[in-house]
Design an enzyme around this catalytic site. Sequence first.
Site, PDB file in Angstrom:
ATOM      1  N   GLN A 133       8.053   3.616  -4.337  1.00 33.85           N
ATOM      2  CA  GLN A 133       7.658   4.031  -3.055  1.00 33.85           C
ATOM      3  C   GLN A 133       7.990   3.327  -1.944  1.00 33.85           C
ATOM      4  OE1 GLN A 133       3.140   4.592  -2.588  1.00 33.85           O
ATOM      5  NE2 GLN A 133       3.544   4.795  -4.915  1.00 33.85           N
TER       6      GLN A 133
ATOM      7  N   HIS B 125       6.654   3.564   2.434  1.00 34.06           N
ATOM      8  CA  HIS B 125       5.706   4.200   3.546  1.00 34.06           C
ATOM      9  C   HIS B 125       6.608   4.250   4.838  1.00 34.06           C
ATOM     10  CE1 HIS B 125       2.923   4.222   0.489  1.00 34.06           C
ATOM     11  NE2 HIS B 125       2.872   3.017   0.430  1.00 34.06           N
TER      12      HIS B 125
ATOM     13  N   GLU C 187      -0.505  -1.508   4.053  1.00 32.25           N
ATOM     14  CA  GLU C 187      -1.554  -1.548   3.113  1.00 32.25           C
ATOM     15  C   GLU C 187      -1.356  -2.820   2.639  1.00 32.25           C
ATOM     16  OE1 GLU C 187      -0.179   1.560   0.370  1.00 32.25           O
ATOM     17  OE2 GLU C 187       0.607   0.236  -0.829  1.00 32.25           O
TER      18      GLU C 187
ATOM     19  N   HIS D  47       8.117  -0.573  -3.056  1.00 30.88           N
ATOM     20  CA  HIS D  47       7.352  -1.451  -3.973  1.00 30.88           C
ATOM     21  C   HIS D  47       6.852  -0.381  -5.130  1.00 30.88           C
ATOM     22  CE1 HIS D  47       4.755   0.715  -0.869  1.00 30.88           C
ATOM     23  NE2 HIS D  47       3.949   0.799  -1.853  1.00 30.88           N
TER      24      HIS D  47
ATOM     25  N   ARG E  71       8.886   8.710  -2.509  1.00 28.67           N
ATOM     26  CA  ARG E  71       8.969   8.176  -3.628  1.00 28.67           C
ATOM     27  C   ARG E  71      10.601   7.840  -4.046  1.00 28.67           C
ATOM     28  NH1 ARG E  71       5.020  11.555  -3.673  1.00 28.67           N
ATOM     29  NH2 ARG E  71       3.080  10.731  -4.204  1.00 28.67           N
TER      30      ARG E  71
END
Length: 387
Positions: free
Chosen positions: A92, A94, A129, A251, A270
Amino acid sequence: MDRLVNTVRPYAWGSTTAIPDLLGTAPTGEPQAEMWMGAHPGAPSRLDRGGLDEVIAADPVRELGAPAVDRFGPQLPFLFKILAAGAPLSLQVHPDLDQARAGFAAEERAGIPADAPHRNYKDANHKPELICALTPFDGLCGFRPVPVTAELLAGLGVDSLKPYADLLHAHPEEAALREVLTAVLTADPDRIAATVTEAATAADRLGGPYAPYARLAHHFPGDPGVIAAMLLNHVRLQPGEALYLGAGVPHAYLSGLGVEIMANSDNVLRCGLTPKHIDVPELLRIVRFTANDPGVLRPEASETGEEVYATPVDEFRLSRFVLAPGAAAHDLTTPGPQILLCTAGQATAGAQTLTPGASVFVPAGEPTRVSASASGSATLFRATVAH
């Protein structure tokens, strides 16, 4: 300071034992993937005063502090988790903040329901993240240097992979990575499934650097994401090491137990290793086609004993204390909100005693002192906003 009661999410990829082992509870036999600590509406933590989301909404300045409300609005800007991967998560990426805002607005205008399986943007926020390993932790992070990937693909000896290796040799880095990922994700399903099967057989036979991809194919037979994963760096973190994932970096987490902190968002696009929706054109717009070192982070110790994981974002700041028995208490009082999580030993936070897996929410400015119990050392993670 409020003790948190947290929800454990039972995603299919979760370990059946890692979170129960940490908490000292009996396994249920079902996967336990993530324990959420925070105020995300999907699973807000609960306090004696109510849900953390409701408590914050009732008086955001008191709970978060005026500086945090001015910067991020009347909501906790981060989500803190314990993550236990018993099987690989989806491959995926972001979006960045501008992409998230534009994508969310476009899907709102189009009237796509918030829970629609083909919706890409659940909110208007980005999702940087950080994952910090509590056990040895395997993951994929960022594109590997193109020549190394071309050599790895060629080394499998699979004829149907040769066109991808040739593309990697024929173009500059960004164009080569874009063309190969596009070709893999738009290939004829039957042909790419056959390629994945052949590649998995070869990877299983060769082992070594190919072993992670053989395991992926075992979990996701025929999935084009297995070939896409071969473009990425494989990383093994040791306990205490971390990875930071910025916008556009492909990642996947493969196995292990860790603590994870992120901006308060649920935006995921994804690339594969999933039965869920894959929007290839939007994905290709978001991915950053740059090879890079995954950049394993180790905490930077300060004079106060706080070990900080440095990241370039303001929404969160993760640090760790390894507390020695009998040592003076650490003063953690700060003008922003905090969540404190014990992962080893027994720690004291204010009047609360924390054992592994226990956590507390500390409102902005509340006097906060932490120490280990007299019987042994303890490890305490601290989630807050950047100073």
